[in-house]
Design a protein around this motif. Sequence first.
Motif, PDB file in Angstrom:
ATOM      1  N   LEU A  42       4.558   8.914   6.222  1.00 16.16           N
ATOM      2  CA  LEU A  42       4.222   7.694   5.489  1.00 16.16           C
ATOM      3  C   LEU A  42       5.276   6.612   5.712  1.00 16.16           C
ATOM      4  CD1 LEU A  42       2.793   8.957   2.059  1.00 16.16           C
ATOM      5  CD2 LEU A  42       1.555   7.937   3.979  1.00 16.16           C
ATOM      6  N   VAL A  43       6.540   6.996   5.801  1.00 15.56           N
ATOM      7  CA  VAL A  43       7.602   6.022   6.061  1.00 15.56           C
ATOM      8  C   VAL A  43       7.414   5.405   7.444  1.00 15.56           C
ATOM      9  CG1 VAL A  43      10.094   5.745   6.410  1.00 15.56           C
ATOM     10  CG2 VAL A  43       9.251   7.012   4.429  1.00 15.56           C
ATOM     11  N   ASP A  44       7.050   6.213   8.429  1.00 11.13           N
ATOM     12  CA  ASP A  44       6.777   5.675   9.770  1.00 11.13           C
ATOM     13  C   ASP A  44       5.610   4.694   9.729  1.00 11.13           C
ATOM     14  OD1 ASP A  44       8.848   7.118  10.912  1.00 11.13           O
ATOM     15  OD2 ASP A  44       7.540   8.706  11.688  1.00 11.13           O
ATOM     16  N   LEU A  45       4.572   5.034   8.979  1.00 13.76           N
ATOM     17  CA  LEU A  45       3.427   4.139   8.826  1.00 13.76           C
ATOM     18  C   LEU A  45       3.855   2.832   8.155  1.00 13.76           C
ATOM     19  CD1 LEU A  45       0.375   3.620   9.054  1.00 13.76           C
ATOM     20  CD2 LEU A  45       0.097   4.842   6.884  1.00 13.76           C
ATOM     21  N   ALA A  46       4.700   2.928   7.136  1.00  9.11           N
ATOM     22  CA  ALA A  46       5.197   1.731   6.450  1.00  9.11           C
ATOM     23  C   ALA A  46       5.986   0.849   7.419  1.00  9.11           C
ATOM     24  CB  ALA A  46       6.071   2.132   5.252  1.00  9.11           C
ATOM     25  N   ARG A  47       6.829   1.465   8.224  1.00 10.94           N
ATOM     26  CA  ARG A  47       7.593   0.696   9.227  1.00 10.94           C
ATOM     27  C   ARG A  47       6.649  -0.006  10.200  1.00 10.94           C
ATOM     28  NH1 ARG A  47      10.979   5.331   9.935  1.00 10.94           N
ATOM     29  NH2 ARG A  47      12.864   5.005   8.738  1.00 10.94           N
ATOM     30  N   ALA A  88      -3.315   6.598   4.537  1.00 12.06           N
ATOM     31  CA  ALA A  88      -3.285   5.545   5.557  1.00 12.06           C
ATOM     32  C   ALA A  88      -4.552   4.697   5.465  1.00 12.06           C
ATOM     33  CB  ALA A  88      -3.151   6.159   6.949  1.00 12.06           C
ATOM     34  N   ARG A  89      -5.684   5.339   5.293  1.00 13.25           N
ATOM     35  CA  ARG A  89      -6.951   4.604   5.207  1.00 13.25           C
ATOM     36  C   ARG A  89      -7.063   3.857   3.882  1.00 13.25           C
ATOM     37  NH1 ARG A  89     -11.527   4.398   8.038  1.00 13.25           N
ATOM     38  NH2 ARG A  89     -13.475   4.011   6.933  1.00 13.25           N
ATOM     39  N   LEU A  90      -6.693   4.522   2.778  1.00 10.40           N
ATOM     40  CA  LEU A  90      -6.796   3.915   1.456  1.00 10.40           C
ATOM     41  C   LEU A  90      -5.940   2.653   1.353  1.00 10.40           C
ATOM     42  CD1 LEU A  90      -7.866   4.214  -1.504  1.00 10.40           C
ATOM     43  CD2 LEU A  90      -5.714   5.379  -1.986  1.00 10.40           C
ATOM     44  N   THR A  91      -4.785   2.660   1.998  1.00 10.21           N
ATOM     45  CA  THR A  91      -3.859   1.539   1.883  1.00 10.21           C
ATOM     46  C   THR A  91      -4.001   0.532   3.022  1.00 10.21           C
ATOM     47  OG1 THR A  91      -2.118   2.792   3.006  1.00 10.21           O
ATOM     48  CG2 THR A  91      -2.187   2.905   0.587  1.00 10.21           C
ATOM     49  N   SER A  92      -5.075   0.658   3.787  1.00  7.73           N
ATOM     50  CA  SER A  92      -5.334  -0.296   4.868  1.00  7.73           C
ATOM     51  C   SER A  92      -6.449  -1.247   4.448  1.00  7.73           C
ATOM     52  CB  SER A  92      -5.754   0.467   6.132  1.00  7.73           C
ATOM     53  OG  SER A  92      -7.073   0.986   5.971  1.00  7.73           O
ATOM     54  N   ASP A  93      -6.899  -2.053   5.394  1.00  8.02           N
ATOM     55  CA  ASP A  93      -8.047  -2.927   5.150  1.00  8.02           C
ATOM     56  C   ASP A  93      -9.352  -2.290   5.608  1.00  8.02           C
ATOM     57  OD1 ASP A  93      -6.427  -4.915   4.111  1.00  8.02           O
ATOM     58  OD2 ASP A  93      -6.105  -5.858   6.063  1.00  8.02           O
ATOM     59  N   ALA A  94      -9.280  -1.046   6.054  1.00 10.25           N
ATOM     60  CA  ALA A  94     -10.469  -0.353   6.563  1.00 10.25           C
ATOM     61  C   ALA A  94     -11.497  -0.162   5.449  1.00 10.25           C
ATOM     62  CB  ALA A  94     -10.078   1.008   7.128  1.00 10.25           C
ATOM     63  N   PRO A  95     -12.768  -0.233   5.792  1.00  9.40           N
ATOM     64  CA  PRO A  95     -13.802   0.013   4.782  1.00  9.40           C
ATOM     65  C   PRO A  95     -13.674   1.431   4.220  1.00  9.40           C
ATOM     66  CG  PRO A  95     -14.768  -0.766   6.855  1.00  9.40           C
ATOM     67  CD  PRO A  95     -13.322  -0.500   7.109  1.00  9.40           C
ATOM     68  N   PHE A 133      13.559   1.141   5.411  1.00 10.08           N
ATOM     69  CA  PHE A 133      12.679   2.272   5.140  1.00 10.08           C
ATOM     70  C   PHE A 133      13.411   3.565   5.471  1.00 10.08           C
ATOM     71  CE2 PHE A 133       9.264  -0.929   5.804  1.00 10.08           C
ATOM     72  CZ  PHE A 133       8.561  -0.716   4.629  1.00 10.08           C
ATOM     73  N   ARG A 134      13.351   4.516   4.531  1.00 10.94           N
ATOM     74  CA  ARG A 134      13.993   5.819   4.736  1.00 10.94           C
ATOM     75  C   ARG A 134      13.119   6.937   4.190  1.00 10.94           C
ATOM     76  NH1 ARG A 134      20.214   5.037   2.660  1.00 10.94           N
ATOM     77  NH2 ARG A 134      20.587   3.023   3.669  1.00 10.94           N
ATOM     78  N   SER A 135      13.266   8.078   4.797  1.00 14.96           N
ATOM     79  CA  SER A 135      12.651   9.285   4.269  1.00 14.96           C
ATOM     80  C   SER A 135      13.762  10.087   3.603  1.00 14.96           C
ATOM     81  CB  SER A 135      12.015  10.088   5.402  1.00 14.96           C
ATOM     82  OG  SER A 135      11.482  11.275   4.893  1.00 14.96           O
ATOM     83  N   GLY A 136      13.508  10.527   2.378  1.00 16.60           N
ATOM     84  CA  GLY A 136      14.525  11.296   1.675  1.00 16.60           C
ATOM     85  C   GLY A 136      14.263  11.368   0.193  1.00 16.60           C
ATOM     86  N   ASP A 137      15.299  11.737  -0.533  1.00 23.88           N
ATOM     87  CA  ASP A 137      15.218  11.949  -1.979  1.00 23.88           C
ATOM     88  C   ASP A 137      15.505  10.647  -2.718  1.00 23.88           C
ATOM     89  OD1 ASP A 137      15.351  12.798  -4.605  1.00 23.88           O
ATOM     90  OD2 ASP A 137      16.922  14.281  -4.260  1.00 23.88           O
ATOM     91  N   MET A 138      14.544  10.206  -3.513  1.00 20.81           N
ATOM     92  CA  MET A 138      14.668   8.952  -4.261  1.00 20.81           C
ATOM     93  C   MET A 138      15.785   8.995  -5.299  1.00 20.81           C
ATOM     94  SD  MET A 138      11.230   9.239  -6.546  1.00 20.81           S
ATOM     95  CE  MET A 138      10.960  10.607  -7.667  1.00 20.81           C
ATOM     96  N   LEU A 139      16.286  10.178  -5.631  1.00 22.65           N
ATOM     97  CA  LEU A 139      17.348  10.305  -6.628  1.00 22.65           C
ATOM     98  C   LEU A 139      18.739  10.421  -6.011  1.00 22.65           C
ATOM     99  CD1 LEU A 139      15.712  12.725  -9.222  1.00 22.65           C
ATOM    100  CD2 LEU A 139      15.746  10.225  -9.195  1.00 22.65           C
ATOM    101  N   ASP A 140      18.837  10.386  -4.709  1.00 19.70           N
ATOM    102  CA  ASP A 140      20.120  10.531  -4.034  1.00 19.70           C
ATOM    103  C   ASP A 140      21.100   9.455  -4.527  1.00 19.70           C
ATOM    104  OD1 ASP A 140      22.291  10.630  -2.318  1.00 19.70           O
ATOM    105  OD2 ASP A 140      21.098  10.530  -0.486  1.00 19.70           O
ATOM    106  N   PRO A 141      22.205   9.854  -5.170  1.00 22.64           N
ATOM    107  CA  PRO A 141      23.153   8.861  -5.675  1.00 22.64           C
ATOM    108  C   PRO A 141      23.786   8.044  -4.547  1.00 22.64           C
ATOM    109  CG  PRO A 141      23.959  11.104  -6.091  1.00 22.64           C
ATOM    110  CD  PRO A 141      22.595  11.222  -5.495  1.00 22.64           C
ATOM    111  N   CYS A 159       7.991   4.944  -1.888  1.00 22.08           N
ATOM    112  CA  CYS A 159       7.396   3.715  -1.340  1.00 22.08           C
ATOM    113  C   CYS A 159       6.055   3.924  -0.647  1.00 22.08           C
ATOM    114  CB  CYS A 159       8.361   3.052  -0.371  1.00 22.08           C
ATOM    115  SG  CYS A 159       8.654   3.976   1.156  1.00 22.08           S
ATOM    116  N   GLY A 160       5.716   5.137  -0.280  1.00 19.94           N
ATOM    117  CA  GLY A 160       4.443   5.361   0.405  1.00 19.94           C
ATOM    118  C   GLY A 160       4.331   4.516   1.656  1.00 19.94           C
ATOM    119  N   THR A 161       3.265   3.743   1.748  1.00 12.84           N
ATOM    120  CA  THR A 161       3.025   2.934   2.942  1.00 12.84           C
ATOM    121  C   THR A 161       3.673   1.555   2.871  1.00 12.84           C
ATOM    122  OG1 THR A 161       0.887   2.230   2.080  1.00 12.84           O
ATOM    123  CG2 THR A 161       0.894   4.161   3.522  1.00 12.84           C
ATOM    124  N   GLY A 162       4.468   1.281   1.837  1.00 14.87           N
ATOM    125  CA  GLY A 162       5.348   0.124   1.814  1.00 14.87           C
ATOM    126  C   GLY A 162       4.816  -1.188   1.283  1.00 14.87           C
TER     127      GLY A 162
END
Length: 166
Positions: free
Chosen positions: A95-100, A26-33, A118-126, A70-73
């Motif tokens: 992380l999905v909630d943070l992205a939203r 969350a911190r790394l992908t923000s504008d925070a120092p 935005f969804r939480s789940g398996d990226m390979l789900d057909p 997608c991480g933080t989106g």
Amino acid sequence: MDPISYTERRSKIEDYFDRTAVQAWARLTSDAPVGRIRATVRAGRDRMRATLLGWLPADMTGMRLLDAGCGTGALAVEAARRGAQVLAIDLSPTLVDLARDRQPAELTSEHSVGRIDFRSGDMLDPGLGHFDHVVAMDSLIHYDEADMVRALAAWAPRGTLTGSRM
């Protein structure tokens, strides 16, 4: 020792990103120092995302994109700004909630051409369907080589693959 299966590894990755690393991401992908080392990591991720976006069309209106892991989106937001219908999925519900929460208001407007689901789940789900593009930024590096190959094989008939350290 037998290699850890995709499902077992996926569970460990979800636990790590949802519980252990969520504050750091969350911190790394923000504008925070951040400190010098994390600033270098942030800059590298920004360059990697720019490279991936550079491989995609500038106008993605009407296109469907899977942002796998997608991480933080951040990538999903930029693709949606280009007009894409983005399905952004990650194992970590936190992380999905943070992205939203970080999604710009302009992309939630009924007048927005691009949208993000935005969804939480398996990226390979057909069941996620077919895509014009599948982007995997640092998604597959957490798996062993055999599982990476299986993931790519699962995505191949469902869209054009774009990834960095997939």
